[in-house]
Design an enzyme around this catalytic site. Structure first.
Site, PDB file in Angstrom:
ATOM      1  CE  LYS A 124      47.949  33.483  54.288  1.00 30.27           C
ATOM      2  NZ  LYS A 124      46.932  32.542  53.871  1.00 30.27           N
ATOM      3  CB  CYS A 174      41.976  33.472  39.514  1.00 30.50           C
ATOM      4  SG  CYS A 174      42.362  34.154  41.127  1.00 30.50           S
ATOM      5  NE  ARG A 213      42.031  44.916  37.620  1.00 26.39           N
ATOM      6  CZ  ARG A 213      42.330  46.121  37.163  1.00 26.39           C
ATOM      7  NH1 ARG A 213      42.888  46.251  35.971  1.00 26.39           N
ATOM      8  NH2 ARG A 213      42.119  47.222  37.871  1.00 26.39           N
ATOM      9  NE  ARG A 251      48.029  31.652  44.174  1.00 28.20           N
ATOM     10  CZ  ARG A 251      46.854  32.137  44.577  1.00 28.20           C
ATOM     11  NH1 ARG A 251      45.939  31.322  45.043  1.00 28.20           N
ATOM     12  NH2 ARG A 251      46.592  33.435  44.507  1.00 28.20           N
ATOM     13  CD  GLU A 264      36.387  41.273  45.536  1.00 28.20           C
ATOM     14  OE1 GLU A 264      35.630  41.462  46.494  1.00 28.20           O
ATOM     15  OE2 GLU A 264      36.741  42.185  44.752  1.00 28.20           O
ATOM     16  CB  ALA A 314      49.296  37.708  21.557  1.00 30.27           C
TER      17      ALA A 314
HETATM   18  C1  UGA Z   1      41.649  37.422  37.523  1.00 29.99           C
HETATM   19  C2  UGA Z   1      40.501  38.298  37.008  1.00 29.99           C
HETATM   20  O1  UGA Z   1      41.009  39.258  36.080  1.00 29.99           O
HETATM   21  C3  UGA Z   1      39.819  39.018  38.181  1.00 29.99           C
HETATM   22  O2  UGA Z   1      38.711  39.781  37.712  1.00 29.99           O
HETATM   23  C4  UGA Z   1      39.345  37.970  39.183  1.00 29.99           C
HETATM   24  O3  UGA Z   1      38.737  38.580  40.317  1.00 29.99           O
HETATM   25  C5  UGA Z   1      40.535  37.145  39.654  1.00 29.99           C
HETATM   26  O4  UGA Z   1      41.154  36.509  38.514  1.00 29.99           O
HETATM   27  C6  UGA Z   1      40.064  36.099  40.621  1.00 29.99           C
HETATM   28  O5  UGA Z   1      39.326  35.202  40.215  1.00 29.99           O
HETATM   29  O6  UGA Z   1      40.305  36.243  41.821  1.00 29.99           O
HETATM   30  P1  UGA Z   1      44.164  37.894  38.292  1.00 29.99           P
HETATM   31  O7  UGA Z   1      44.304  36.421  38.441  1.00 29.99           O
HETATM   32  O8  UGA Z   1      44.678  38.793  39.360  1.00 29.99           O
HETATM   33  O9  UGA Z   1      42.619  38.291  38.098  1.00 29.99           O
HETATM   34  O10 UGA Z   1      44.939  38.283  36.957  1.00 29.99           O
HETATM   35  P2  UGA Z   1      44.582  38.890  35.513  1.00 29.99           P
HETATM   36  O11 UGA Z   1      44.896  40.323  35.508  1.00 29.99           O
HETATM   37  O12 UGA Z   1      43.246  38.472  35.075  1.00 29.99           O
HETATM   38  O13 UGA Z   1      45.671  38.134  34.641  1.00 29.99           O
HETATM   39  C7  UGA Z   1      45.644  36.708  34.518  1.00 29.99           C
HETATM   40  C8  UGA Z   1      46.716  36.226  33.600  1.00 29.99           C
HETATM   41  O14 UGA Z   1      46.417  36.573  32.263  1.00 29.99           O
HETATM   42  C9  UGA Z   1      48.112  36.787  33.877  1.00 29.99           C
HETATM   43  O15 UGA Z   1      49.039  35.726  33.803  1.00 29.99           O
HETATM   44  C10 UGA Z   1      48.324  37.786  32.766  1.00 29.99           C
HETATM   45  O16 UGA Z   1      49.671  37.954  32.435  1.00 29.99           O
HETATM   46  C11 UGA Z   1      47.548  37.136  31.632  1.00 29.99           C
HETATM   47  N1  UGA Z   1      47.089  38.061  30.579  1.00 29.99           N
HETATM   48  C12 UGA Z   1      46.219  39.057  30.877  1.00 29.99           C
HETATM   49  C13 UGA Z   1      47.512  37.896  29.274  1.00 29.99           C
HETATM   50  O17 UGA Z   1      48.300  36.970  28.967  1.00 29.99           O
HETATM   51  N2  UGA Z   1      47.058  38.757  28.301  1.00 29.99           N
HETATM   52  C14 UGA Z   1      46.203  39.753  28.584  1.00 29.99           C
HETATM   53  O18 UGA Z   1      45.809  40.497  27.638  1.00 29.99           O
HETATM   54  C15 UGA Z   1      45.777  39.918  29.911  1.00 29.99           C
END
Ligand code: UGA
Length: 437
Positions: free
Chosen positions: A35, A264, A151, A334, A148, A256
């Site tokens: 890294k 996360c 996304r 992941r 933090e 959905a």
């Molecule tokens: C998430 C949080 O949104 C962030 O605010 C947080 O900082 C981060 O975790 C973390 O803890 O570090 P992230 O894991 O990047 O961010 O992804 P998201 O955008 O939250 O999406 C998570 C999952 O939910 C994805 O698999 C996405 O496809 C799914 N999702 C999201 C749905 O199935 N439906 C939705 O309406 C939105």
């Protein structure tokens, strides 16, 4: 200011680059030499839009460097801890070994007046324990917790322009001297009006896990509605539009589909339940078990639907899975629901080909038994069924007429409800969404 950032993964690498962009002198520290080598050459060790360009821009200023030597932290006024807190093997709780190791390694390099700022997602109570540890080693130091909310896929803009800044500090007082230090770090964001909340340490830790639990609950809520829509012959996408127009509910995170994954949300809700149990408050979070269960049922549901559209058996069926990443604009696999579904189909006798614009290398490390194809056209070739499981723009833009000429059978399961069903059906496809008639 001189700042050190310990841990250069998805969180730390972005944070280090963004802090340098804000004008600070930053050293990123990580135990992983690969890294460090990539980042030192201004290459992101993972796919994150805008990060490569930002690394090049800030490295040219001479304000950003990377090393595996913790001694480089010496002389920084602020030390951000950005290491991972994965799920423990065989347990729901978070594995804090990286946070603990980073803190211990930092201790000999601290000086009076330094502020150690935790950004990793940790079980409530961790910050108070670490505060005692660093003050035991160097009494003039302070520990803050500054969760933090970035996304993946939007990490650079989320870091440079956050919705809010949360500062956890011992006692929770705005007057605490460390608050001024962190204000100086985030001066640009604060000047542009970003709200900042000062809390005590446990509240700051809980803000993060509560936010992720709420997001997970929102997704599982709409996926539970999708189950009902399937049973009743209703359309969950219209239902989400209609309830989302109520400002108290909001349309975001009501998509959905195959459910949430990533590094996360899934592990955070599990670690939260485990921690609540330790605190004797497990009843408060039993609903998260249902949130997790609804989410996991989505994956089984897609496998069953695929079997159904393949005429009752998966054996020998050539299934093409569009998308391996847990969401678009990321190469992170992941706990990816797409990849988990692909692997289950393969185990049940289907011949699965997976394609993805960015995540194939990571996917192959996790599930080497699956067949991967970089080119979408080659992946579509002679498929008996298509499964759209990660909503990359290029898959959303597929032309149903052109796609029909490549496959063996015109059957598509839209696991993210992003395609225009009418258009695909008009082109002769058997289209199935999730929670849509
Ligand atoms: C998430 C949080 O949104 C962030 O605010 C947080 O900082 C981060 O975790 C973390 O803890 O570090 P992230 O894991 O990047 O961010 O992804 P998201 O955008 O939250 O999406 C998570 C999952 O939910 C994805 O698999 C996405 O496809 C799914 N999702 C999201 C749905 O199935 N439906 C939705 O309406 C939105």
């Amino acid at each position: 200011m001189r700042i050190s950032v310990i841990g250069c993964g998805y969180l730390g690498a972005v944070h280090a680059a963004c802090m340098a962009k804000l004008g600070h002198e930053v050293v990123g520290i990580d135990v992983d030499e690969n890294k460090i080598r990539a980042l030192s050459e201004a290459r992101a060790p993972f796919f994150e839009p805008a990060l490569d360009d930002l690394l090049k821009e800030v490295q040219a200023t001479g304000r950003l460097s990377f090393t595996s030597d913790m001694a480089a932290a010496h002389g920084s006024a602020v030390h951000f801890i950005c290491v991972g807190t994965p799920q423990k093997k065989g347990e729901n709780a978070a594995d804090l070994s990286y946070v603990d190791a980073a803190t211990f390694a930092l201790l000999p390099h601290l000086e009076a007046g330094d502020v150690v700022v935790g950004k990793s997602t940790v079980p409530v109570g961790t910050a108070t324990r670490l505060a005692a540890l660093i003050q035991g080693a160097e009494p003039g130091t302070h520990l803050m917790w500054n969760p933090e909310f970035l996304r993946e896929g939007h990490a650079v803009s989320d870091t440079l322009r956050p919705d809010r800044l949360v500062y956890g500090v011992t006692g929770g007082s705005e007057e605490h001297e460390a608050v001024q230090t962190l204000d100086a770090v985030y001066a640009t964001q604060l000047d542009s009006g970003t709200p900042r909340l000062v809390t005590d340490l446990p509240t700051a830790e809980l803000v993060k896990t509560a936010a992720n639990s709420f997001l997970a609950t929102k997704i599982s809520f709409i996926n539970a509605m999708a189950e009902l829509c399937d049973a009743a012959g209703a359309d969950v996408t219209l239902l989400a539009d209609a309830i989302g127009m109520d400002e108290r509910i909001g349309r975001k995170f009501l998509n959905a589909g195959i459910g949430f994954g990533g590094g996360c949300l899934p592990k955070d809700i599990r670690a939260f339940m485990a921690r609540a149990g330790e605190l004797g408050a497990d009843q408060a979070l039993t609903f998260l078990r249902e949130v997790d269960a609804i989410n996991m049922r989505r994956r089984t549901r897609v496998v069953e639907l695929t079997r159904e559209i393949c005429g009752g058996s998966l054996l020998g069926q050539r299934i093409t899975v569009l998308g391996a990443a847990f969401k678009p604009e990321s190469d992170d696999v992941r706990d990816s629901p797409a990849l988990s579904i692909a692997a289950q189909l393969q185990l049940q006798g289907a011949v699965v080909t997976v394609t993805d614009p960015e995540a194939l290398q990571n996917a192959a490390l996790r599930f080497p038994e699956l067949h991967y194809e970089k080119s979408t056209d080659a992946a579509l070739n002679r498929a008996d069924a298509l499964l759209l499981l990660t909503e990359w723009r290029e898959y959303q833009c597929l032309d149903p007429y052109e796609t029909a000429t490549r496959v063996s059978r015109t059957k598509i399961l839209d696991g993210r409800n992003v395609l225009d069903a009418t258009k695909w059906r008009a082109a002769g496809w058997m289209y199935r969404g999730l929670g849509r008639p």
